[in-house]
Write a protein that holds these residues in place. Structure first.
Motif, PDB file in Angstrom:
ATOM      1  N   UNK A  15     -19.434   1.482  23.221  1.00  0.00           N
ATOM      2  CA  UNK A  15     -18.708   0.269  22.587  1.00  0.00           C
ATOM      3  C   UNK A  15     -19.866  -0.526  22.387  1.00  0.00           C
ATOM      4  N   UNK A  16     -20.960  -0.994  23.093  1.00  0.00           N
ATOM      5  CA  UNK A  16     -21.957  -1.813  22.775  1.00  0.00           C
ATOM      6  C   UNK A  16     -22.834  -1.334  21.772  1.00  0.00           C
ATOM      7  N   UNK A  17     -22.967   0.085  21.481  1.00  0.00           N
ATOM      8  CA  UNK A  17     -23.700   0.487  20.443  1.00  0.00           C
ATOM      9  C   UNK A  17     -23.086   0.504  19.263  1.00  0.00           C
ATOM     10  N   UNK A  35     -27.438 -10.836  20.597  1.00  0.00           N
ATOM     11  CA  UNK A  35     -26.619 -11.721  21.289  1.00  0.00           C
ATOM     12  C   UNK A  35     -25.087 -11.132  21.567  1.00  0.00           C
ATOM     13  N   UNK A  36     -24.554 -10.512  20.469  1.00  0.00           N
ATOM     14  CA  UNK A  36     -23.278  -9.810  20.455  1.00  0.00           C
ATOM     15  C   UNK A  36     -23.328  -8.604  21.289  1.00  0.00           C
ATOM     16  N   UNK A  37     -24.232  -7.901  21.394  1.00  0.00           N
ATOM     17  CA  UNK A  37     -24.327  -6.624  21.980  1.00  0.00           C
ATOM     18  C   UNK A  37     -24.464  -6.822  23.486  1.00  0.00           C
ATOM     19  N   UNK A  42     -21.830  -7.817  29.031  1.00  0.00           N
ATOM     20  CA  UNK A  42     -21.626  -8.728  30.294  1.00  0.00           C
ATOM     21  C   UNK A  42     -20.166  -8.915  30.355  1.00  0.00           C
ATOM     22  N   UNK A  43     -19.260  -8.633  29.405  1.00  0.00           N
ATOM     23  CA  UNK A  43     -17.913  -8.854  29.503  1.00  0.00           C
ATOM     24  C   UNK A  43     -17.190  -7.935  30.681  1.00  0.00           C
ATOM     25  N   UNK A  50     -28.926  -6.889  30.648  1.00  0.00           N
ATOM     26  CA  UNK A  50     -28.878  -6.124  29.487  1.00  0.00           C
ATOM     27  C   UNK A  50     -29.971  -6.322  29.056  1.00  0.00           C
ATOM     28  N   UNK A  51     -30.613  -5.280  28.344  1.00  0.00           N
ATOM     29  CA  UNK A  51     -31.929  -5.414  27.457  1.00  0.00           C
ATOM     30  C   UNK A  51     -31.799  -4.896  26.030  1.00  0.00           C
ATOM     31  N   UNK A  52     -32.352  -5.519  25.131  1.00  0.00           N
ATOM     32  CA  UNK A  52     -31.967  -5.052  23.636  1.00  0.00           C
ATOM     33  C   UNK A  52     -33.299  -4.999  22.850  1.00  0.00           C
ATOM     34  N   UNK A  53     -33.660  -3.852  22.295  1.00  0.00           N
ATOM     35  CA  UNK A  53     -34.785  -3.740  21.321  1.00  0.00           C
ATOM     36  C   UNK A  53     -33.980  -3.157  19.756  1.00  0.00           C
ATOM     37  N   UNK A  54     -34.111  -4.192  18.938  1.00  0.00           N
ATOM     38  CA  UNK A  54     -33.726  -3.824  17.442  1.00  0.00           C
ATOM     39  C   UNK A  54     -34.877  -3.943  16.371  1.00  0.00           C
TER      40      UNK A  54
END
Length: 250
Positions: A15-17, A35-37, A42-43, A50-54
Protein backbone atom coordinates in the motif's frame (compact mmCIF):
# COMPACT_ATOMS: atom_id res chain seq x y z
CA UNK A 1 2.68 -3.68 22.13
CA UNK A 2 0.81 -4.44 18.88
CA UNK A 3 2.65 -6.47 16.24
CA UNK A 4 1.69 -6.93 12.61
CA UNK A 5 1.38 -10.41 11.15
CA UNK A 6 3.70 -11.20 8.20
CA UNK A 7 0.87 -10.99 5.66
CA UNK A 8 -0.20 -7.62 7.14
CA UNK A 9 3.37 -6.36 6.89
CA UNK A 10 3.55 -7.27 3.20
CA UNK A 11 0.13 -5.75 2.56
CA UNK A 12 1.12 -2.49 4.25
CA UNK A 13 4.40 -2.32 2.31
CA UNK A 14 2.45 -2.78 -0.93
CA UNK A 15 0.00 0.00 0.00
CA UNK A 16 2.78 2.43 0.93
CA UNK A 17 4.66 1.80 -2.30
CA UNK A 18 1.51 2.15 -4.42
CA UNK A 19 0.71 5.47 -2.76
CA UNK A 20 4.18 6.86 -3.42
CA UNK A 21 4.34 5.50 -6.95
CA UNK A 22 0.98 7.04 -7.89
CA UNK A 23 2.09 10.40 -6.51
CA UNK A 24 5.38 10.44 -8.43
CA UNK A 25 3.74 9.17 -11.63
CA UNK A 26 1.20 12.00 -11.35
CA UNK A 27 3.91 14.66 -11.07
CA UNK A 28 4.08 15.00 -7.28
CA UNK A 29 7.16 16.49 -5.62
CA UNK A 30 9.62 14.50 -3.55
CA UNK A 31 8.94 16.10 -0.16
CA UNK A 32 5.17 15.62 -0.12
CA UNK A 33 5.56 12.08 -1.48
CA UNK A 34 7.96 11.15 1.32
CA UNK A 35 5.66 12.63 3.95
CA UNK A 36 2.64 10.84 2.50
CA UNK A 37 4.36 7.45 2.44
CA UNK A 38 5.56 7.81 6.03
CA UNK A 39 2.12 8.90 7.21
CA UNK A 40 0.44 5.90 5.57
CA UNK A 41 3.01 3.59 7.13
CA UNK A 42 2.59 5.02 10.64
CA UNK A 43 -1.20 4.83 10.37
CA UNK A 44 -0.84 1.16 11.39
CA UNK A 45 0.11 0.48 15.00
CA UNK A 46 3.18 -1.69 15.35
CA UNK A 47 5.24 0.15 12.73
CA UNK A 48 8.10 2.53 13.43
CA UNK A 49 11.12 4.28 11.94
CA UNK A 50 9.94 4.69 8.34
CA UNK A 51 12.76 5.70 6.00
CA UNK A 52 12.31 6.87 2.43
CA UNK A 53 14.81 7.51 -0.38
CA UNK A 54 13.20 8.96 -3.49
CA UNK A 55 14.21 10.38 -6.83
CA UNK A 56 11.81 11.15 -9.69
CA UNK A 57 12.62 7.70 -11.14
CA UNK A 58 13.39 5.51 -8.09
CA UNK A 59 11.70 4.65 -4.78
CA UNK A 60 13.24 2.88 -1.77
CA UNK A 61 11.20 2.59 1.42
CA UNK A 62 11.74 0.73 4.68
CA UNK A 63 10.08 0.52 8.07
CA UNK A 64 10.48 -1.49 11.25
CA UNK A 65 7.91 -3.82 12.75
CA UNK A 66 8.65 -5.97 15.79
CA UNK A 67 12.25 -7.13 15.19
CA UNK A 68 12.02 -7.05 11.40
CA UNK A 69 13.02 -4.35 8.91
CA UNK A 70 10.88 -4.37 5.77
CA UNK A 71 12.37 -2.83 2.62
CA UNK A 72 10.81 -2.29 -0.78
CA UNK A 73 12.11 -0.66 -3.98
CA UNK A 74 10.63 0.12 -7.39
CA UNK A 75 11.29 2.14 -10.53
CA UNK A 76 9.13 4.97 -11.88
CA UNK A 77 8.93 4.69 -15.66
CA UNK A 78 5.97 6.86 -16.66
CA UNK A 79 5.34 10.39 -15.41
CA UNK A 80 2.50 12.78 -16.22
CA UNK A 81 0.93 15.90 -14.71
CA UNK A 82 -2.36 15.01 -13.02
CA UNK A 83 -3.31 17.48 -10.30
CA UNK A 84 -6.70 15.83 -9.75
CA UNK A 85 -5.09 12.48 -8.94
CA UNK A 86 -2.55 14.16 -6.64
CA UNK A 87 -5.40 15.84 -4.73
CA UNK A 88 -7.25 12.50 -4.40
CA UNK A 89 -4.15 10.74 -3.08
CA UNK A 90 -3.57 13.46 -0.47
CA UNK A 91 -7.21 13.11 0.58
CA UNK A 92 -6.63 9.36 0.90
CA UNK A 93 -3.57 9.98 3.08
CA UNK A 94 -5.53 12.34 5.34
CA UNK A 95 -8.17 9.66 5.99
CA UNK A 96 -6.06 6.49 5.95
CA UNK A 97 -5.97 6.15 9.75
CA UNK A 98 -9.72 5.49 9.77
CA UNK A 99 -9.43 2.71 7.15
CA UNK A 100 -8.41 -0.90 7.41
CA UNK A 101 -5.93 -2.18 4.86
CA UNK A 102 -8.58 -3.71 2.61
CA UNK A 103 -10.32 -0.33 2.42
CA UNK A 104 -7.00 1.37 1.72
CA UNK A 105 -6.30 -1.00 -1.18
CA UNK A 106 -9.81 -0.44 -2.52
CA UNK A 107 -9.35 3.35 -2.34
CA UNK A 108 -6.05 3.14 -4.21
CA UNK A 109 -7.66 0.88 -6.84
CA UNK A 110 -10.34 3.53 -7.35
CA UNK A 111 -7.75 6.30 -7.72
CA UNK A 112 -5.59 4.27 -10.11
CA UNK A 113 -8.50 3.22 -12.31
CA UNK A 114 -10.05 6.66 -12.51
CA UNK A 115 -9.77 7.95 -16.06
CA UNK A 116 -8.52 11.41 -16.88
CA UNK A 117 -10.54 13.89 -18.88
CA UNK A 118 -11.44 12.61 -22.38
CA UNK A 119 -8.94 13.44 -25.07
CA UNK A 120 -11.36 15.73 -26.94
CA UNK A 121 -11.77 17.88 -23.82
CA UNK A 122 -8.00 18.22 -23.44
CA UNK A 123 -7.65 19.16 -27.11
CA UNK A 124 -10.44 21.73 -26.82
CA UNK A 125 -8.86 23.12 -23.65
CA UNK A 126 -5.57 23.53 -25.55
CA UNK A 127 -7.32 25.67 -28.15
CA UNK A 128 -8.98 27.89 -25.53
CA UNK A 129 -5.72 28.19 -23.59
CA UNK A 130 -3.88 29.36 -26.71
CA UNK A 131 -6.71 31.77 -27.57
CA UNK A 132 -6.55 33.20 -24.07
CA UNK A 133 -2.86 33.95 -24.40
CA UNK A 134 -3.50 35.36 -27.87
CA UNK A 135 -6.08 37.75 -26.44
CA UNK A 136 -3.57 38.84 -23.82
CA UNK A 137 -0.62 39.24 -26.21
CA UNK A 138 -2.05 40.53 -29.47
CA UNK A 139 -4.81 41.47 -31.87
CA UNK A 140 -8.23 39.78 -31.34
CA UNK A 141 -8.46 39.30 -35.12
CA UNK A 142 -5.81 36.58 -34.85
CA UNK A 143 -7.75 34.61 -32.20
CA UNK A 144 -9.59 32.17 -34.54
CA UNK A 145 -6.31 31.08 -36.14
CA UNK A 146 -4.55 30.86 -32.77
CA UNK A 147 -7.43 28.73 -31.48
CA UNK A 148 -7.28 26.35 -34.45
CA UNK A 149 -3.51 26.00 -34.25
CA UNK A 150 -3.88 25.37 -30.51
CA UNK A 151 -6.30 22.54 -31.29
CA UNK A 152 -3.72 21.00 -33.62
CA UNK A 153 -0.96 21.32 -31.01
CA UNK A 154 -3.27 19.79 -28.39
CA UNK A 155 -4.00 16.87 -30.71
CA UNK A 156 -0.26 16.24 -31.13
CA UNK A 157 0.55 16.56 -27.42
CA UNK A 158 -2.24 14.19 -26.31
CA UNK A 159 -1.01 11.34 -28.49
CA UNK A 160 0.64 8.32 -26.92
CA UNK A 161 4.38 8.43 -27.46
CA UNK A 162 7.68 9.83 -26.35
CA UNK A 163 7.05 13.16 -24.64
CA UNK A 164 10.11 14.88 -26.08
CA UNK A 165 9.31 13.85 -29.65
CA UNK A 166 5.71 15.02 -29.25
CA UNK A 167 6.91 18.42 -28.01
CA UNK A 168 9.30 18.73 -30.96
CA UNK A 169 6.42 17.92 -33.34
CA UNK A 170 4.03 20.35 -31.61
CA UNK A 171 6.52 23.24 -31.58
CA UNK A 172 7.28 22.57 -35.27
CA UNK A 173 3.54 22.66 -36.03
CA UNK A 174 2.76 25.91 -34.17
CA UNK A 175 5.74 27.63 -35.84
CA UNK A 176 5.21 26.49 -39.41
CA UNK A 177 1.41 26.98 -39.56
CA UNK A 178 1.20 30.80 -39.22
CA UNK A 179 4.10 31.27 -41.64
CA UNK A 180 2.42 29.07 -44.25
CA UNK A 181 -0.94 30.78 -43.71
CA UNK A 182 0.62 34.17 -44.38
CA UNK A 183 2.82 33.22 -47.33
CA UNK A 184 0.68 30.62 -49.10
CA UNK A 185 -2.90 31.58 -48.21
CA UNK A 186 -2.08 35.29 -47.82
CA UNK A 187 -3.83 35.60 -44.45
CA UNK A 188 -2.44 38.54 -42.53
CA UNK A 189 -1.32 37.29 -39.13
CA UNK A 190 1.02 38.41 -36.42
CA UNK A 191 3.35 35.44 -36.70
CA UNK A 192 5.25 36.16 -33.50
CA UNK A 193 2.07 36.52 -31.44
CA UNK A 194 0.52 33.38 -32.94
CA UNK A 195 3.61 31.28 -32.19
CA UNK A 196 4.14 32.68 -28.68
CA UNK A 197 0.47 32.20 -27.79
CA UNK A 198 0.72 28.47 -28.45
CA UNK A 199 4.07 27.87 -26.75
CA UNK A 200 2.66 27.79 -23.15
CA UNK A 201 1.03 24.45 -24.02
CA UNK A 202 4.52 22.94 -23.97
CA UNK A 203 6.23 24.92 -21.20
CA UNK A 204 7.17 22.55 -18.30
CA UNK A 205 5.70 24.69 -15.53
CA UNK A 206 5.03 21.89 -13.03
CA UNK A 207 8.45 20.36 -13.63
CA UNK A 208 10.16 23.70 -12.94
CA UNK A 209 8.06 24.24 -9.80
CA UNK A 210 9.01 20.82 -8.44
CA UNK A 211 12.67 21.39 -9.33
CA UNK A 212 12.73 24.62 -7.33
CA UNK A 213 10.83 23.12 -4.38
CA UNK A 214 13.03 20.01 -4.20
CA UNK A 215 16.22 22.08 -4.44
CA UNK A 216 15.13 24.50 -1.70
CA UNK A 217 14.21 21.53 0.49
CA UNK A 218 17.74 20.15 0.16
CA UNK A 219 16.82 17.31 -2.20
CA UNK A 220 19.53 18.24 -4.66
CA UNK A 221 19.56 15.02 -6.67
CA UNK A 222 15.82 15.25 -7.31
CA UNK A 223 16.15 18.99 -8.01
CA UNK A 224 18.90 18.41 -10.57
CA UNK A 225 16.87 15.62 -12.16
CA UNK A 226 13.82 17.86 -12.54
CA UNK A 227 15.98 20.74 -13.78
CA UNK A 228 17.54 18.50 -16.42
CA UNK A 229 14.05 17.40 -17.51
CA UNK A 230 12.90 21.02 -17.80
CA UNK A 231 16.01 21.92 -19.84
CA UNK A 232 15.43 18.93 -22.12
CA UNK A 233 11.83 20.04 -22.75
CA UNK A 234 13.03 23.59 -23.45
CA UNK A 235 15.59 22.19 -25.90
CA UNK A 236 12.83 20.17 -27.58
CA UNK A 237 10.72 23.31 -28.03
CA UNK A 238 13.70 25.14 -29.50
CA UNK A 239 14.48 22.19 -31.78
CA UNK A 240 10.97 22.05 -33.20
CA UNK A 241 10.91 25.78 -33.79
CA UNK A 242 14.36 25.72 -35.39
CA UNK A 243 13.45 22.85 -37.68
CA UNK A 244 10.34 24.72 -38.86
CA UNK A 245 12.29 27.90 -39.60
CA UNK A 246 15.11 25.95 -41.26
CA UNK A 247 12.70 23.99 -43.46
CA UNK A 248 10.97 27.17 -44.63
CA UNK A 249 14.27 28.84 -45.42
CA UNK A 250 15.35 25.86 -47.52
Amino acid sequence: MIHLEPYETNQLAKIVMRCGKLLLMSGGDIISTQESMKRVCLSRKGTSKPECVLTPTTMIFSFKTKDQIVTRACEITKVSNDLVRIARIHDFVNHCEAMNMEQMESALDSIEQETTHPRWIRILASGFCSAGFGLFFGDPIDLPFIFLIGLGAGWILTNQGNRILLIIAASFFVTVCPILLEHLVHIQLSIETTVVSNMPLMVPGMVIFNAIRDTLAGKYQAGLNRTAEACLIAAAIATGTGLALGALVL
